[in-house]
Design a protein around this motif. Structure first.
Motif, PDB file in Angstrom:
ATOM      1  N   LEU A  74      34.301  47.542  29.257  1.00  0.00           N
ATOM      2  CA  LEU A  74      34.484  48.740  30.073  1.00  0.00           C
ATOM      3  C   LEU A  74      34.030  48.480  31.511  1.00  0.00           C
ATOM      4  O   LEU A  74      34.716  48.853  32.467  1.00  0.00           O
ATOM      5  CB  LEU A  74      33.696  49.904  29.472  1.00  0.00           C
ATOM      6  N   GLY A  75      32.876  47.846  31.654  1.00  0.00           N
ATOM      7  CA  GLY A  75      32.382  47.518  32.991  1.00  0.00           C
ATOM      8  C   GLY A  75      33.320  46.577  33.714  1.00  0.00           C
ATOM      9  O   GLY A  75      33.577  46.734  34.921  1.00  0.00           O
ATOM     10  N   LEU A  76      33.853  45.601  32.983  1.00  0.00           N
ATOM     11  CA  LEU A  76      34.810  44.662  33.586  1.00  0.00           C
ATOM     12  C   LEU A  76      36.071  45.388  34.029  1.00  0.00           C
ATOM     13  O   LEU A  76      36.570  45.171  35.142  1.00  0.00           O
ATOM     14  CB  LEU A  76      35.166  43.571  32.582  1.00  0.00           C
ATOM     15  N   MET A  77      36.585  46.262  33.171  1.00  0.00           N
ATOM     16  CA  MET A  77      37.842  46.945  33.451  1.00  0.00           C
ATOM     17  C   MET A  77      37.739  47.781  34.726  1.00  0.00           C
ATOM     18  O   MET A  77      38.609  47.737  35.596  1.00  0.00           O
ATOM     19  CB  MET A  77      38.210  47.836  32.266  1.00  0.00           C
ATOM     20  N   VAL A  78      36.648  48.541  34.850  1.00  0.00           N
ATOM     21  CA  VAL A  78      36.482  49.391  36.026  1.00  0.00           C
ATOM     22  C   VAL A  78      35.995  48.585  37.225  1.00  0.00           C
ATOM     23  O   VAL A  78      36.502  48.712  38.343  1.00  0.00           O
ATOM     24  CB  VAL A  78      35.509  50.549  35.728  1.00  0.00           C
ATOM     25  N   GLY A  79      35.007  47.709  37.000  1.00  0.00           N
ATOM     26  CA  GLY A  79      34.418  46.942  38.095  1.00  0.00           C
ATOM     27  C   GLY A  79      35.412  46.024  38.772  1.00  0.00           C
ATOM     28  O   GLY A  79      35.425  45.898  40.002  1.00  0.00           O
ATOM     29  N   THR A  80      36.258  45.389  37.975  1.00  0.00           N
ATOM     30  CA  THR A  80      37.274  44.500  38.538  1.00  0.00           C
ATOM     31  C   THR A  80      38.201  45.271  39.467  1.00  0.00           C
ATOM     32  O   THR A  80      38.582  44.788  40.536  1.00  0.00           O
ATOM     33  CB  THR A  80      38.092  43.840  37.416  1.00  0.00           C
ATOM     34  N   ASN A  81      38.548  46.489  39.067  1.00  0.00           N
ATOM     35  CA  ASN A  81      39.484  47.268  39.862  1.00  0.00           C
ATOM     36  C   ASN A  81      38.863  47.844  41.125  1.00  0.00           C
ATOM     37  O   ASN A  81      39.573  48.352  41.987  1.00  0.00           O
ATOM     38  CB  ASN A  81      40.083  48.395  39.008  1.00  0.00           C
ATOM     39  N   VAL A 238      26.480  47.517  33.246  1.00  0.00           N
ATOM     40  CA  VAL A 238      26.125  46.971  34.554  1.00  0.00           C
ATOM     41  C   VAL A 238      26.485  45.488  34.620  1.00  0.00           C
ATOM     42  O   VAL A 238      26.988  44.997  35.638  1.00  0.00           O
ATOM     43  CB  VAL A 238      24.621  47.176  34.845  1.00  0.00           C
ATOM     44  N   GLY A 239      26.245  44.760  33.521  1.00  0.00           N
ATOM     45  CA  GLY A 239      26.598  43.339  33.477  1.00  0.00           C
ATOM     46  C   GLY A 239      28.095  43.133  33.662  1.00  0.00           C
ATOM     47  O   GLY A 239      28.536  42.223  34.380  1.00  0.00           O
ATOM     48  N   GLY A 240      28.901  43.996  33.012  1.00  0.00           N
ATOM     49  CA  GLY A 240      30.345  43.886  33.172  1.00  0.00           C
ATOM     50  C   GLY A 240      30.803  44.208  34.581  1.00  0.00           C
ATOM     51  O   GLY A 240      31.691  43.552  35.119  1.00  0.00           O
ATOM     52  N   LEU A 241      30.140  45.230  35.195  1.00  0.00           N
ATOM     53  CA  LEU A 241      30.515  45.651  36.541  1.00  0.00           C
ATOM     54  C   LEU A 241      30.184  44.616  37.599  1.00  0.00           C
ATOM     55  O   LEU A 241      30.984  44.331  38.495  1.00  0.00           O
ATOM     56  CB  LEU A 241      29.809  46.971  36.893  1.00  0.00           C
ATOM     57  N   PHE A 242      28.967  44.040  37.511  1.00  0.00           N
ATOM     58  CA  PHE A 242      28.465  43.245  38.626  1.00  0.00           C
ATOM     59  C   PHE A 242      28.249  41.763  38.318  1.00  0.00           C
ATOM     60  O   PHE A 242      27.849  41.014  39.211  1.00  0.00           O
ATOM     61  CB  PHE A 242      27.150  43.858  39.136  1.00  0.00           C
ATOM     62  N   SER A 303      32.169  54.700  39.927  1.00  0.00           N
ATOM     63  CA  SER A 303      33.035  53.519  39.989  1.00  0.00           C
ATOM     64  C   SER A 303      34.495  53.916  39.882  1.00  0.00           C
ATOM     65  O   SER A 303      35.359  53.377  40.596  1.00  0.00           O
ATOM     66  CB  SER A 303      32.666  52.539  38.865  1.00  0.00           C
ATOM     67  N   LEU A 304      34.790  54.861  39.020  1.00  0.00           N
ATOM     68  CA  LEU A 304      36.173  55.297  38.855  1.00  0.00           C
ATOM     69  C   LEU A 304      36.668  56.027  40.103  1.00  0.00           C
ATOM     70  O   LEU A 304      37.845  55.889  40.488  1.00  0.00           O
ATOM     71  CB  LEU A 304      36.282  56.210  37.626  1.00  0.00           C
ATOM     72  N   ALA A 305      35.778  56.765  40.763  1.00  0.00           N
ATOM     73  CA  ALA A 305      36.163  57.449  42.003  1.00  0.00           C
ATOM     74  C   ALA A 305      36.564  56.445  43.070  1.00  0.00           C
ATOM     75  O   ALA A 305      37.563  56.640  43.785  1.00  0.00           O
ATOM     76  CB  ALA A 305      35.009  58.326  42.494  1.00  0.00           C
ATOM     77  N   PHE A 306      35.812  55.341  43.194  1.00  0.00           N
ATOM     78  CA  PHE A 306      36.172  54.308  44.164  1.00  0.00           C
ATOM     79  C   PHE A 306      37.433  53.573  43.718  1.00  0.00           C
ATOM     80  O   PHE A 306      38.230  53.131  44.561  1.00  0.00           O
ATOM     81  CB  PHE A 306      35.016  53.332  44.357  1.00  0.00           C
ATOM     82  N   ALA A 307      37.621  53.428  42.394  1.00  0.00           N
ATOM     83  CA  ALA A 307      38.832  52.775  41.892  1.00  0.00           C
ATOM     84  C   ALA A 307      40.079  53.581  42.243  1.00  0.00           C
ATOM     85  O   ALA A 307      41.165  53.020  42.391  1.00  0.00           O
ATOM     86  CB  ALA A 307      38.744  52.586  40.376  1.00  0.00           C
TER      87      ALA A 307
END
Length: 353
Positions: A74-81, A238-242, A303-307
């Motif tokens: 989930l973190g990867l999916m949103v963070g990558t975008n 957080v690990g997935g996001l950053f 994160s989704l708002a920035f995406a």
């Protein structure tokens, strides 16, 4: 975990990303031939490029489900975008420097608009010298439909009555991606006759090997991220996001650089949006099928708002680009600044709570 153990898993993560890059490169290599075969313009070509280079993220989210670490996916999916849009736009800008002459990309930027090449050739040299030449039709063919995709994710996962990821959400997002890809290809077709490029058995074999390599590398990337998150004392989200998201962009970064350098400036510049659309839909599916609650709701919605906001700003910059010839340096830097704003909000407001 000891410092030595953390260093080991960091090396595993870097190695996994490197191997995934090799696989993505082998998948992305035939894209130019597909564009020739199907007479695809720059925007439609970007949709095909994005589908190929999104395979690492899709494999990573599926692997995170299999390994019981769905929050990483989930973190990867949103963070990558979030990080990918300004980062890959900047890489495309730098990679396009040898192609500053509009004629270098005439098969790209002027597709579907015979007068664009002449308008670009007549542009004032000083005002357009540092521009990233992207066909303005990409704003409505690719970027705004991507905004709609991410907005749909927000609608499905944020409201309290159905907060989180549910199996039905996955099927809805699969349908959304089918619509996104179809309209991108149909609306972005070039007004040209299809070609018949040569296909070798070796090329096909390498593409298949690339796909297998990505899947295998994904399992090691997820496992190493899980260990690194534990070592840093942060959640899997957080690990997935950053951690995973920035390093996982290596295949896309190399892919964007290669495609833009080859003269396919529009395709290389907008494949980040088609890649992000594939990640947010195809990558969404395995997470939704198993059902996933959102454990850090504030981090998720910010994160989704920035995406959603980042591609909306890009569409505005592209639609109102100066003289219609591309994004200038200050616009690219402004776009990068929006990601720094995201980091400031997360570090200063989200994580302390």
């Amino acid at each position: 975990m000891s410092l030595l153990g953390a260093a080991f898993w960091l090396l595993v993560l870097v190695a996994g990303v490197s191997v995934a890059h090799w696989g993505a490169d082998k998948l992305a290599h035939p894209v130019k031939k597909l564009r020739q075969r199907w007479a695809l313009g720059g925007t439609a070509g970007g949709a095909i490029v994005g589908l190929a280079v999104a395979m690492p993220e899709v494999s990573l989210t599926a692997s995170s489900v299999v390994q019981g670490a769905s929050d990483i996916g989930l973190g990867l999916m949103v963070g990558t975008n979030v990080i990918s849009l300004p980062l890959l736009t900047t890489i495309a800008y730098v990679a396009s420097r040898p192609n500053e002459s509009p004629a270098d990309g005439e098969n790209d930027v002027s597709v579907g608009d015979p007068g664009r090449a002449q308008r670009t050739a007549d542009a004032d040299t000083e005002s357009s010298r540092h521009a990233l030449y992207i066909d303005s039709s990409a704003a409505t063919v690719v970027v705004l439909p991507y905004v709609a995709v991410v907005s749909l994710v927000a609608l499905l996962t944020l409201p309290a009555p159905w907060r989180g990821l549910q199996p039905v959400d996955g099927w809805i997002m699969l349908g959304a991606y089918a619509v996104f890809l179809t309209q991108s290809v149909v609306r972005g077709r070039a007004d040209a006759d299809p070609a018949d490029p040569d296909w070798s058995r070796t090329e096909f074999g390498l593409a298949l090997a690339g796909l297998v390599t990505i899947v295998v590398a994904a399992s090691f990337i997820v496992r190493s991220t899980d260990h690194l998150a534990a070592a840093l004392g942060v959640s899997d989200l957080v690990g997935g996001l950053f951690v995973t998201a920035p390093l996982g962009l290596a295949p896309e970064a190399f892919g964007t650089w290669s495609v833009v350098r080859s003269g396919q400036v529009t395709a290389g510049s907008i494949d980040v949006f088609t890649d992000a659309a594939a990640t947010m839909t195809l990558g969404f599916f395995p997470l939704a099928v198993v059902g996933l609650p959102i454990h850090n709701f504030r981090l998720y919605w910010v994160s989704l708002a920035f995406a959603v906001g980042l591609p909306a700003v890009f569409a505005a910059l592209l639609y109102w680009q100066r003289h219609g010839y591309g994004l200038e340096r200050w616009q690219v830097l402004f776009y990068d600044g929006l990601y720094l704003l995201y980091l400031a909000v997360v570090v200063g407001w989200v994580l302390p709570h």
